[in-house]
Design a protein around this motif. Structure first.
Motif, PDB file in Angstrom:
ATOM      1  N   GLU A   1      34.424  23.102  46.891  1.00 56.94           N
ATOM      2  CA  GLU A   1      34.459  24.506  46.482  1.00 56.94           C
ATOM      3  C   GLU A   1      35.007  25.354  47.617  1.00 56.94           C
ATOM      4  O   GLU A   1      34.548  25.242  48.753  1.00 56.94           O
ATOM      5  N   ASN A   2      36.003  26.169  47.291  1.00 58.59           N
ATOM      6  CA  ASN A   2      36.633  27.047  48.291  1.00 58.59           C
ATOM      7  C   ASN A   2      37.101  26.261  49.514  1.00 58.59           C
ATOM      8  O   ASN A   2      36.890  26.660  50.667  1.00 58.59           O
ATOM      9  N   ASP A   3      37.733  25.111  49.240  1.00 61.69           N
ATOM     10  CA  ASP A   3      38.285  24.257  50.293  1.00 61.69           C
ATOM     11  C   ASP A   3      37.235  23.760  51.267  1.00 61.69           C
ATOM     12  O   ASP A   3      37.520  23.525  52.446  1.00 61.69           O
ATOM     13  N   GLN A   4      36.021  23.588  50.774  1.00 58.75           N
ATOM     14  CA  GLN A   4      34.937  23.074  51.605  1.00 58.75           C
ATOM     15  C   GLN A   4      34.057  22.121  50.802  1.00 58.75           C
ATOM     16  O   GLN A   4      33.969  22.216  49.571  1.00 58.75           O
ATOM     17  N   ILE A   5      33.408  21.189  51.527  1.00 62.05           N
ATOM     18  CA  ILE A   5      32.414  20.320  50.899  1.00 62.05           C
ATOM     19  C   ILE A   5      31.105  21.092  50.821  1.00 62.05           C
ATOM     20  O   ILE A   5      30.640  21.639  51.822  1.00 62.05           O
ATOM     21  N   LYS A   6      30.532  21.130  49.634  1.00 62.49           N
ATOM     22  CA  LYS A   6      29.286  21.866  49.438  1.00 62.49           C
ATOM     23  C   LYS A   6      28.220  20.918  48.892  1.00 62.49           C
ATOM     24  O   LYS A   6      28.423  20.279  47.855  1.00 62.49           O
ATOM     25  N   SER A   7      27.099  20.806  49.582  1.00 67.64           N
ATOM     26  CA  SER A   7      25.981  19.992  49.103  1.00 67.64           C
ATOM     27  C   SER A   7      25.180  20.797  48.089  1.00 67.64           C
ATOM     28  O   SER A   7      24.829  21.956  48.351  1.00 67.64           O
ATOM     29  N   VAL A   8      24.910  20.185  46.923  1.00 66.07           N
ATOM     30  CA  VAL A   8      24.203  20.891  45.850  1.00 66.07           C
ATOM     31  C   VAL A   8      23.083  20.005  45.317  1.00 66.07           C
ATOM     32  O   VAL A   8      23.011  18.807  45.604  1.00 66.07           O
ATOM     33  N   SER A   9      22.225  20.603  44.509  1.00 65.06           N
ATOM     34  CA  SER A   9      21.126  19.864  43.891  1.00 65.06           C
ATOM     35  C   SER A   9      21.675  18.825  42.922  1.00 65.06           C
ATOM     36  O   SER A   9      22.733  19.024  42.297  1.00 65.06           O
ATOM     37  N   GLU A  10      20.967  17.713  42.752  1.00 63.80           N
ATOM     38  CA  GLU A  10      21.463  16.651  41.869  1.00 63.80           C
ATOM     39  C   GLU A  10      21.498  17.082  40.405  1.00 63.80           C
ATOM     40  O   GLU A  10      22.179  16.452  39.599  1.00 63.80           O
ATOM     41  N   ASN A  11      20.791  18.147  40.030  1.00 60.98           N
ATOM     42  CA  ASN A  11      20.838  18.627  38.642  1.00 60.98           C
ATOM     43  C   ASN A  11      21.920  19.695  38.441  1.00 60.98           C
ATOM     44  O   ASN A  11      21.932  20.397  37.429  1.00 60.98           O
ATOM     45  N   TYR A  12      22.830  19.807  39.398  1.00 67.80           N
ATOM     46  CA  TYR A  12      23.870  20.849  39.379  1.00 67.80           C
ATOM     47  C   TYR A  12      24.665  20.844  38.074  1.00 67.80           C
ATOM     48  O   TYR A  12      25.001  21.903  37.537  1.00 67.80           O
ATOM     49  N   PHE A  13      24.974  19.667  37.529  1.00 74.07           N
ATOM     50  CA  PHE A  13      25.815  19.567  36.337  1.00 74.07           C
ATOM     51  C   PHE A  13      25.018  19.517  35.035  1.00 74.07           C
ATOM     52  O   PHE A  13      25.620  19.419  33.958  1.00 74.07           O
ATOM     53  N   ASP A  14      23.689  19.570  35.093  1.00 69.60           N
ATOM     54  CA  ASP A  14      22.881  19.354  33.886  1.00 69.60           C
ATOM     55  C   ASP A  14      23.188  20.361  32.782  1.00 69.60           C
ATOM     56  O   ASP A  14      23.358  19.999  31.613  1.00 69.60           O
ATOM     57  N   THR A  15      23.260  21.638  33.144  1.00 69.32           N
ATOM     58  CA  THR A  15      23.556  22.671  32.140  1.00 69.32           C
ATOM     59  C   THR A  15      24.926  22.434  31.516  1.00 69.32           C
ATOM     60  O   THR A  15      25.110  22.594  30.296  1.00 69.32           O
ATOM     61  N   PHE A  16      25.877  22.027  32.321  1.00 71.79           N
ATOM     62  CA  PHE A  16      27.230  21.754  31.829  1.00 71.79           C
ATOM     63  C   PHE A  16      27.216  20.572  30.860  1.00 71.79           C
ATOM     64  O   PHE A  16      27.883  20.600  29.806  1.00 71.79           O
ATOM     65  N   ILE A  17      26.444  19.540  31.172  1.00 64.86           N
ATOM     66  CA  ILE A  17      26.343  18.369  30.287  1.00 64.86           C
ATOM     67  C   ILE A  17      25.733  18.775  28.951  1.00 64.86           C
ATOM     68  O   ILE A  17      26.205  18.365  27.880  1.00 64.86           O
ATOM     69  N   ILE A  18      24.690  19.596  28.994  1.00 63.20           N
ATOM     70  CA  ILE A  18      24.045  20.079  27.764  1.00 63.20           C
ATOM     71  C   ILE A  18      25.033  20.883  26.925  1.00 63.20           C
ATOM     72  O   ILE A  18      25.124  20.715  25.693  1.00 63.20           O
ATOM     73  N   GLU A  19      25.801  21.748  27.570  1.00 65.09           N
ATOM     74  CA  GLU A  19      26.794  22.565  26.850  1.00 65.09           C
ATOM     75  C   GLU A  19      27.854  21.687  26.193  1.00 65.09           C
ATOM     76  O   GLU A  19      28.295  21.952  25.065  1.00 65.09           O
ATOM     77  N   GLN A  20      28.272  20.623  26.878  1.00 66.93           N
ATOM     78  CA  GLN A  20      29.279  19.730  26.309  1.00 66.93           C
ATOM     79  C   GLN A  20      28.740  18.990  25.096  1.00 66.93           C
ATOM     80  O   GLN A  20      29.453  18.787  24.111  1.00 66.93           O
ATOM     81  N   LEU A  21      27.472  18.588  25.118  1.00 69.32           N
ATOM     82  CA  LEU A  21      26.889  17.914  23.956  1.00 69.32           C
ATOM     83  C   LEU A  21      26.739  18.888  22.793  1.00 69.32           C
ATOM     84  O   LEU A  21      27.007  18.542  21.634  1.00 69.32           O
ATOM     85  N   ARG A  22      26.353  20.129  23.095  1.00 69.42           N
ATOM     86  CA  ARG A  22      26.248  21.136  22.041  1.00 69.42           C
ATOM     87  C   ARG A  22      27.618  21.366  21.390  1.00 69.42           C
ATOM     88  O   ARG A  22      27.721  21.474  20.155  1.00 69.42           O
ATOM     89  N   TYR A  23      28.660  21.392  22.192  1.00 68.22           N
ATOM     90  CA  TYR A  23      30.025  21.556  21.668  1.00 68.22           C
ATOM     91  C   TYR A  23      30.412  20.385  20.762  1.00 68.22           C
ATOM     92  O   TYR A  23      30.992  20.579  19.684  1.00 68.22           O
ATOM     93  N   LEU A  24      30.065  19.172  21.184  1.00 66.37           N
ATOM     94  CA  LEU A  24      30.390  17.993  20.368  1.00 66.37           C
ATOM     95  C   LEU A  24      29.610  17.995  19.058  1.00 66.37           C
ATOM     96  O   LEU A  24      30.136  17.557  18.017  1.00 66.37           O
ATOM     97  N   HIS A  25      28.372  18.477  19.090  1.00 68.06           N
ATOM     98  CA  HIS A  25      27.597  18.583  17.853  1.00 68.06           C
ATOM     99  C   HIS A  25      28.265  19.543  16.876  1.00 68.06           C
ATOM    100  O   HIS A  25      28.328  19.291  15.670  1.00 68.06           O
ATOM    101  N   ILE A  26      28.787  20.656  17.394  1.00 65.19           N
ATOM    102  CA  ILE A  26      29.458  21.643  16.548  1.00 65.19           C
ATOM    103  C   ILE A  26      30.681  21.019  15.865  1.00 65.19           C
ATOM    104  O   ILE A  26      30.993  21.321  14.702  1.00 65.19           O
ATOM    105  N   LYS A  27      31.369  20.127  16.572  1.00 68.94           N
ATOM    106  CA  LYS A  27      32.572  19.492  16.022  1.00 68.94           C
ATOM    107  C   LYS A  27      32.257  18.408  14.990  1.00 68.94           C
ATOM    108  O   LYS A  27      33.128  18.012  14.219  1.00 68.94           O
ATOM    109  N   GLN A  28      31.010  17.926  14.964  1.00 72.03           N
ATOM    110  CA  GLN A  28      30.655  16.870  14.018  1.00 72.03           C
ATOM    111  C   GLN A  28      30.650  17.393  12.581  1.00 72.03           C
ATOM    112  O   GLN A  28      30.181  18.496  12.304  1.00 72.03           O
ATOM    113  N   MET A  29      31.164  16.567  11.656  1.00 66.81           N
ATOM    114  CA  MET A  29      31.106  16.921  10.242  1.00 66.81           C
ATOM    115  C   MET A  29      29.651  16.911   9.768  1.00 66.81           C
ATOM    116  O   MET A  29      29.231  17.753   8.968  1.00 66.81           O
TER     117      MET A  29
END
Length: 335
Positions: free
Chosen positions: A247-275
């Motif tokens: 981030e911003n041309d630097q290595i940034k240490s973050v919490s291991e749950n950093y991507f959790d909200t993003f993963i949830i949003e992606q699954l919600r998006y895939l559910h919307i696309k399901q017939m």
């Protein structure tokens, strides 16, 4: 001994491996036709085995005039094809954007990192068994580079390769070699505008060859910059986080749950696309996450976080989570 044989086979070119396989099939055919005895077959196999060991020994002694250090098996494979045979590639098979890097240049640090990976990431048994041995061998190879040999470190705009580059520069801190950083993200944008690859492993040998020819004569890193990047490794090696982003041309240490909200949003998006709302293969979800992030942390880490979201009761599961292809998930309460 099995690991030694495997390494020898991996060092063969595709042409050499095909030739060896052809010879073996030919000998089996002659054996079946009774053209020679089983004892003769066994003697020929022993002879081939000894010749292969001798060939490997000669390859290790082959002189080289340039060293390339790369992070990842895919990148190393493409680079070996892209470069002249007298230029050597040293590779790290690890993924440095995930897992602890605390005191990684020490034995204790390696043991702790292996333990974390074993407990959280789905690795095959062979990788787990040889993990420390391979890292130590790679570090030893780098330390043994003669000081008159120029070194190229291949990086990209991601925490994995940038962390690895800083580790290498710390190891080489007292060396006098000319060292150059080849950032493929920057180079690619100059040579092929409007596209920025996330990591070196995305590029084929032709693109890597073009980048190398274009930038191989750039000025080596100054002593000041080398020391700065080595010091950044020293700071990283004191951190306890198990996830790093770029981030911003630097290595940034973050919490291991950093991507959790993003993963949830992606699954919600895939559910919307399901017939029809239904369970979704975890591999499909992880593929969606990988395709929509500009960070490089690998599918195995995202799969680990999917399992954590299951344990937290945010996802429901269908199947057995021994590997991403064996189970499906859905957001709890969506149907």
């Amino acid at each position: 001994m099995i690991q030694e044989i495997k390494k020898i086979i991996e060092q063969l070119s595709e042409r050499e491996a095909r030739s060896l396989l052809f010879q073996h099939f030919l000998q089996i055919q002659l054996l079946q036709k009774k053209s020679y005895s089983e004892s003769e077959f066994a003697e020929n196999m022993k002879k081939e085995y000894q010749e292969l060991l001798q060939y490997s020994s000669k390859q290790k002694q082959q002189p080289y005039h340039t060293i390339h250090i790369v992070f990842g098996d895919s990148a190393a494979g493409s680079l070996k094809i892209a470069l002249p045979s007298e230029e050597k590639v040293i590779r790290f098979s690890d993924l440095f954007s995930i897992g602890p890097v605390n005191q990684l240049h020490t034995e204790e640090g390696l043991i702790q990192r292996k333990k974390w990976l074993f407990l959280h990431i789905n690795l095959d048994e062979e990788t787990t068994h040889t993990y420390i041995e391979e890292i130590v061998q790679t570090l030893s190879e780098i330390k043994a580079i003669p000081e008159h040999i120029p070194i190229y470190i291949w990086t990209a705009n991601n925490a994995h390769e940038q962390t690895g580059a800083r580790l290498v520069l710390q190891i080489l801190k007292e060396k006098k070699n000319d060292i150059r950083l080849l950032n493929i993200s920057t180079a690619y944008q100059h040579l092929w505008p409007n596209i920025i690859p996330v990591h070196t492993g995305e590029l084929g040998h032709d693109k890597l060859n073009r980048i190398y020819k274009t930038y191989k004569n750039e000025q080596p890193l100054t002593e000041q910059l080398r020391n700065k990047l080595a010091e950044e490794w020293e700071k990283l090696s004191k951190t306890t986080e198990v996830l790093r982003i770029w981030e911003n041309d630097q290595i940034k240490s973050v919490s291991e749950n950093y991507f959790d909200t993003f993963i949830i949003e992606q699954l919600r998006y895939l559910h919307i696309k399901q017939m029809k709302l239904d369970f979704m293969k975890s591999a499909r979800l992880i593929g969606e996450v990988l395709g929509n992030t500009d960070q490089y942390v690998g599918d195995a880490f995202f799969e680990y976080r999917v399992r954590e979201l299951i344990l937290q009761g945010i996802f429901d599961i269908e199947g057995v989570p021994k590997a991403m292809r064996f189970y499906s998930v859905k957001l709890k309460g969506v149907f």
